[in-house]
Write a protein that holds these residues in place. Structure first.
Motif, PDB file in Angstrom:
ATOM      1  N   PHE A 148       0.839  -1.193   0.000  1.00 51.39           N
ATOM      2  CA  PHE A 148       0.000   0.000   0.000  1.00 51.39           C
ATOM      3  C   PHE A 148       0.872   1.240   0.000  1.00 51.39           C
ATOM      4  CE2 PHE A 148       0.751  -1.050   4.429  1.00 51.39           C
ATOM      5  CZ  PHE A 148       0.867   0.157   5.093  1.00 51.39           C
ATOM      6  N   ILE A 149       0.226   2.380  -0.276  1.00 50.96           N
ATOM      7  CA  ILE A 149       0.883   3.681  -0.242  1.00 50.96           C
ATOM      8  C   ILE A 149       0.400   4.410   1.005  1.00 50.96           C
ATOM      9  CG2 ILE A 149       1.189   5.899  -1.428  1.00 50.96           C
ATOM     10  CD1 ILE A 149       0.408   4.446  -4.015  1.00 50.96           C
ATOM     11  N   VAL A 150       1.303   5.100   1.661  1.00 53.67           N
ATOM     12  CA  VAL A 150       0.916   5.928   2.795  1.00 53.67           C
ATOM     13  C   VAL A 150       1.425   7.339   2.524  1.00 53.67           C
ATOM     14  CG1 VAL A 150       2.948   5.240   4.124  1.00 53.67           C
ATOM     15  CG2 VAL A 150       0.961   6.154   5.306  1.00 53.67           C
ATOM     16  N   CYS A 151       0.546   8.316   2.657  1.00 58.18           N
ATOM     17  CA  CYS A 151       0.828   9.691   2.242  1.00 58.18           C
ATOM     18  C   CYS A 151       0.704  10.649   3.420  1.00 58.18           C
ATOM     19  CB  CYS A 151      -0.142  10.122   1.141  1.00 58.18           C
ATOM     20  SG  CYS A 151       0.081   9.237  -0.416  1.00 58.18           S
ATOM     21  N   PRO A 152       1.815  11.239   3.873  1.00 55.61           N
ATOM     22  CA  PRO A 152       1.769  12.221   4.962  1.00 55.61           C
ATOM     23  C   PRO A 152       1.929  13.650   4.461  1.00 55.61           C
ATOM     24  CG  PRO A 152       3.991  11.412   4.752  1.00 55.61           C
ATOM     25  CD  PRO A 152       3.195  10.795   3.603  1.00 55.61           C
TER      26      PRO A 152
ATOM     27  N   LYS B  85       5.110  -4.157  -0.057  1.00 54.08           N
ATOM     28  CA  LYS B  85       5.748  -3.197   0.831  1.00 54.08           C
ATOM     29  C   LYS B  85       4.842  -1.987   1.102  1.00 54.08           C
ATOM     30  CE  LYS B  85      10.494  -4.343  -0.549  1.00 54.08           C
ATOM     31  NZ  LYS B  85      11.725  -3.877  -1.231  1.00 54.08           N
ATOM     32  N   CYS B  86       5.148  -1.313   2.187  1.00 55.27           N
ATOM     33  CA  CYS B  86       4.527  -0.033   2.530  1.00 55.27           C
ATOM     34  C   CYS B  86       5.386   1.066   1.921  1.00 55.27           C
ATOM     35  CB  CYS B  86       4.452   0.097   4.044  1.00 55.27           C
ATOM     36  SG  CYS B  86       4.107   1.756   4.663  1.00 55.27           S
ATOM     37  N   VAL B  87       4.850   1.805   0.974  1.00 56.66           N
ATOM     38  CA  VAL B  87       5.602   2.821   0.244  1.00 56.66           C
ATOM     39  C   VAL B  87       5.135   4.203   0.696  1.00 56.66           C
ATOM     40  CG1 VAL B  87       6.140   3.789  -2.029  1.00 56.66           C
ATOM     41  CG2 VAL B  87       5.965   1.312  -1.732  1.00 56.66           C
ATOM     42  N   GLY B  88       6.064   4.989   1.233  1.00 59.72           N
ATOM     43  CA  GLY B  88       5.740   6.328   1.699  1.00 59.72           C
ATOM     44  C   GLY B  88       5.985   7.374   0.627  1.00 59.72           C
ATOM     45  N   VAL B  89       4.967   8.163   0.341  1.00 58.15           N
ATOM     46  CA  VAL B  89       5.066   9.204  -0.680  1.00 58.15           C
ATOM     47  C   VAL B  89       4.533  10.509  -0.098  1.00 58.15           C
ATOM     48  CG1 VAL B  89       4.490   9.926  -3.014  1.00 58.15           C
ATOM     49  CG2 VAL B  89       4.623   7.477  -2.482  1.00 58.15           C
ATOM     50  N   TYR B  90       5.356  11.547  -0.112  1.00 54.90           N
ATOM     51  CA  TYR B  90       4.901  12.881   0.284  1.00 54.90           C
ATOM     52  C   TYR B  90       4.222  13.542  -0.912  1.00 54.90           C
ATOM     53  CZ  TYR B  90       7.657  12.894   4.620  1.00 54.90           C
ATOM     54  OH  TYR B  90       8.160  12.622   5.873  1.00 54.90           O
ATOM     55  N   PRO B  91       2.903  13.681  -0.912  1.00 55.23           N
ATOM     56  CA  PRO B  91       2.230  14.255  -2.083  1.00 55.23           C
ATOM     57  C   PRO B  91       2.679  15.677  -2.414  1.00 55.23           C
ATOM     58  CG  PRO B  91       0.644  13.185  -0.665  1.00 55.23           C
ATOM     59  CD  PRO B  91       1.935  13.231   0.093  1.00 55.23           C
ATOM     60  N   GLU B  92       3.066  16.451  -1.395  1.00 55.10           N
ATOM     61  CA  GLU B  92       3.481  17.833  -1.649  1.00 55.10           C
ATOM     62  C   GLU B  92       4.834  17.906  -2.346  1.00 55.10           C
ATOM     63  OE1 GLU B  92       2.195  20.423   2.018  1.00 55.10           O
ATOM     64  OE2 GLU B  92       2.515  18.336   2.634  1.00 55.10           O
ATOM     65  N   GLY B  93       5.659  16.866  -2.188  1.00 56.58           N
ATOM     66  CA  GLY B  93       6.944  16.807  -2.871  1.00 56.58           C
ATOM     67  C   GLY B  93       8.048  17.619  -2.222  1.00 56.58           C
ATOM     68  N   THR B  94       7.712  18.466  -1.267  1.00 56.71           N
ATOM     69  CA  THR B  94       8.675  19.314  -0.571  1.00 56.71           C
ATOM     70  C   THR B  94       8.001  19.828   0.694  1.00 56.71           C
ATOM     71  OG1 THR B  94      10.276  21.124  -0.897  1.00 56.71           O
ATOM     72  CG2 THR B  94       8.032  21.494  -1.700  1.00 56.71           C
ATOM     73  N   LEU B  95       8.759  20.510   1.554  1.00 57.88           N
ATOM     74  CA  LEU B  95       8.153  21.080   2.747  1.00 57.88           C
ATOM     75  C   LEU B  95       7.057  22.082   2.368  1.00 57.88           C
ATOM     76  CD1 LEU B  95      11.242  21.875   5.021  1.00 57.88           C
ATOM     77  CD2 LEU B  95       9.865  19.800   4.964  1.00 57.88           C
ATOM     78  N   THR B  96       5.975  22.075   3.123  1.00 52.12           N
ATOM     79  CA  THR B  96       4.893  23.004   2.819  1.00 52.12           C
ATOM     80  C   THR B  96       5.368  24.450   2.904  1.00 52.12           C
ATOM     81  OG1 THR B  96       2.654  23.697   3.377  1.00 52.12           O
ATOM     82  CG2 THR B  96       4.051  23.027   5.211  1.00 52.12           C
ATOM     83  N   ARG B  97       4.899  25.253   1.978  1.00 55.34           N
ATOM     84  CA  ARG B  97       5.180  26.696   2.001  1.00 55.34           C
ATOM     85  C   ARG B  97       4.001  27.478   2.558  1.00 55.34           C
ATOM     86  NH1 ARG B  97       8.180  26.168  -2.836  1.00 55.34           N
ATOM     87  NH2 ARG B  97      10.136  25.132  -2.269  1.00 55.34           N
ATOM     88  N   ASP B  98       2.922  26.779   2.913  1.00 52.25           N
ATOM     89  CA  ASP B  98       1.771  27.467   3.487  1.00 52.25           C
ATOM     90  C   ASP B  98       2.201  28.160   4.781  1.00 52.25           C
ATOM     91  OD1 ASP B  98      -1.471  27.450   3.526  1.00 52.25           O
ATOM     92  OD2 ASP B  98      -0.648  27.343   5.558  1.00 52.25           O
ATOM     93  N   PRO B  99       1.868  29.445   4.954  1.00 55.77           N
ATOM     94  CA  PRO B  99       2.313  30.182   6.153  1.00 55.77           C
ATOM     95  C   PRO B  99       1.872  29.546   7.464  1.00 55.77           C
ATOM     96  CG  PRO B  99       1.463  31.700   4.504  1.00 55.77           C
ATOM     97  CD  PRO B  99       1.140  30.324   4.018  1.00 55.77           C
ATOM     98  N   GLU B 100       0.729  28.842   7.447  1.00 54.46           N
ATOM     99  CA  GLU B 100       0.221  28.199   8.660  1.00 54.46           C
ATOM    100  C   GLU B 100       0.494  26.698   8.669  1.00 54.46           C
ATOM    101  OE1 GLU B 100      -0.923  29.938  11.148  1.00 54.46           O
ATOM    102  OE2 GLU B 100      -0.591  31.781   9.980  1.00 54.46           O
ATOM    103  N   LEU B 101       1.307  26.240   7.726  1.00 52.90           N
ATOM    104  CA  LEU B 101       1.778  24.845   7.669  1.00 52.90           C
ATOM    105  C   LEU B 101       0.670  23.839   7.333  1.00 52.90           C
ATOM    106  CD1 LEU B 101       4.352  24.729  10.625  1.00 52.90           C
ATOM    107  CD2 LEU B 101       4.725  25.338   8.229  1.00 52.90           C
ATOM    108  N   TRP B 102      -0.344  24.294   6.587  1.00 52.12           N
ATOM    109  CA  TRP B 102      -1.340  23.359   6.062  1.00 52.12           C
ATOM    110  C   TRP B 102      -0.796  22.704   4.798  1.00 52.12           C
ATOM    111  CZ3 TRP B 102      -5.300  22.003   8.977  1.00 52.12           C
ATOM    112  CH2 TRP B 102      -5.746  22.878   9.954  1.00 52.12           C
ATOM    113  N   PRO B 103      -1.315  21.533   4.413  1.00 52.91           N
ATOM    114  CA  PRO B 103      -0.855  20.895   3.173  1.00 52.91           C
ATOM    115  C   PRO B 103      -1.083  21.784   1.961  1.00 52.91           C
ATOM    116  CG  PRO B 103      -2.053  19.320   4.527  1.00 52.91           C
ATOM    117  CD  PRO B 103      -2.245  20.672   5.172  1.00 52.91           C
TER     118      PRO B 103
END
Length: 253
Positions: free
Chosen positions: A44-48, A118-136
């Motif tokens: 499965f894929i797990v997305c944080p 396997k458990c595959v981890g994928v960050y959908p944003e691709g990089t650290l969030t740039r949202d000023p309040e740290l939302w996705p």
């Protein structure tokens, strides 16, 4: 061990666990919710969401201690760091070659990993969030493409707290007092109505938005507040899609 089989972990993976897990136990307090949504068999894929350079460690701790050693997609540059890169390669993590002729290699490797259970981890944003309040932020389509190809479960996970250990783009950790790390996994994102449709840009965008929506719902539950109605889009704000945008704008790290 994976949840779906008895394949032993590579030596480098076990070495990384032996180094990192005791540090996570020492430096963090943990509130973990939604572990019942993690599949008990099959890949499965797990997305944080992505808040801090520290959150791959806290997220991996969450998954590993719940029986799902993760295999991450990560930027190729990290794999060239002395010692750490060798451990990542030995642990069978998956390098992403951005904007090169090898960009499809990560997709193929991720599909193969899912098909191996396997458990595959994928960050959908691709990089650290740039949202000023740290939302996705607006997500990239890699996770959706893997999901539609394999038809595997996609588990959304929100995390909150790693940014207190290490602020976004910072290299100066705050180790004590121990940081409360909150994780919340949600039910699988339903993409079944998209499986038999041609894989087009709009279809991938629709699937990606569902994944990021599900992560955001979990994060709203942790934070006890609503996310902005419009998701932050780096392109609309004239920011580079990857890398430390503070440094590029002359503001330092």
């Amino acid at each position: 061990m994976t949840a779906s089989g008895t394949r032993p972990l590579p030596f480098a993976y076990r070495l990384a666990v032996a180094i990192v897990r005791p540090l996570m136990l020492l430096l963090t307090k943990r509130t973990w919710r939604g572990t019942e949504h993690l599949p008990t068999s099959g890949g499965f894929i797990v997305c944080p969401n992505h808040l801090s350079y520290a959150d791959p460690f806290t997220f991996a701790h969450f998954l590993y201690d719940n029986g799902h050693p993760p295999y991450f997609l990560g930027k190729e540059a990290v794999f060239r760091i002395p010692v750490a890169g060798a451990i990542l390669r030995g642990a069978q993590q998956i390098p992403v070659y951005r904007n090169t002729g090898r960009a499809a290699d990560a997709f193929r490797a991720a599909v193969a990993a899912v098909n191996e259970g396997k458990c595959v981890g994928v960050y959908p944003e691709g990089t650290l969030t740039r949202d000023p309040e740290l939302w996705p932020m607006v997500g990239k389509t890699g996770a959706a493409r893997i999901a539609l190809t394999t038809r595997c479960p996609v588990i959304p996970v929100a995390q909150w707290g790693p940014q207190e250990m290490l602020a976004p783009y910072s290299k100066k950790p705050r180790l004590f007092p121990r940081t409360r790390i909150q994780m919340s996994a949600g039910p699988p994102v339903d993409l079944s109505d998209l499986y038999d449709q041609p894989v087009t840009g709009p279809l991938l965008r629709q699937a990606t938005d569902r994944i990021v929506d599900a992560i955001t719902v979990q994060l709203e539950g942790i934070r006890g507040e609503k996310a902005p109605a419009e998701r932050f889009d780096s392109r609309k704000h004239g920011l580079p899609e990857t890398g430390n945008f503070h440094r590029r704008n002359g503001e330092g790290a």
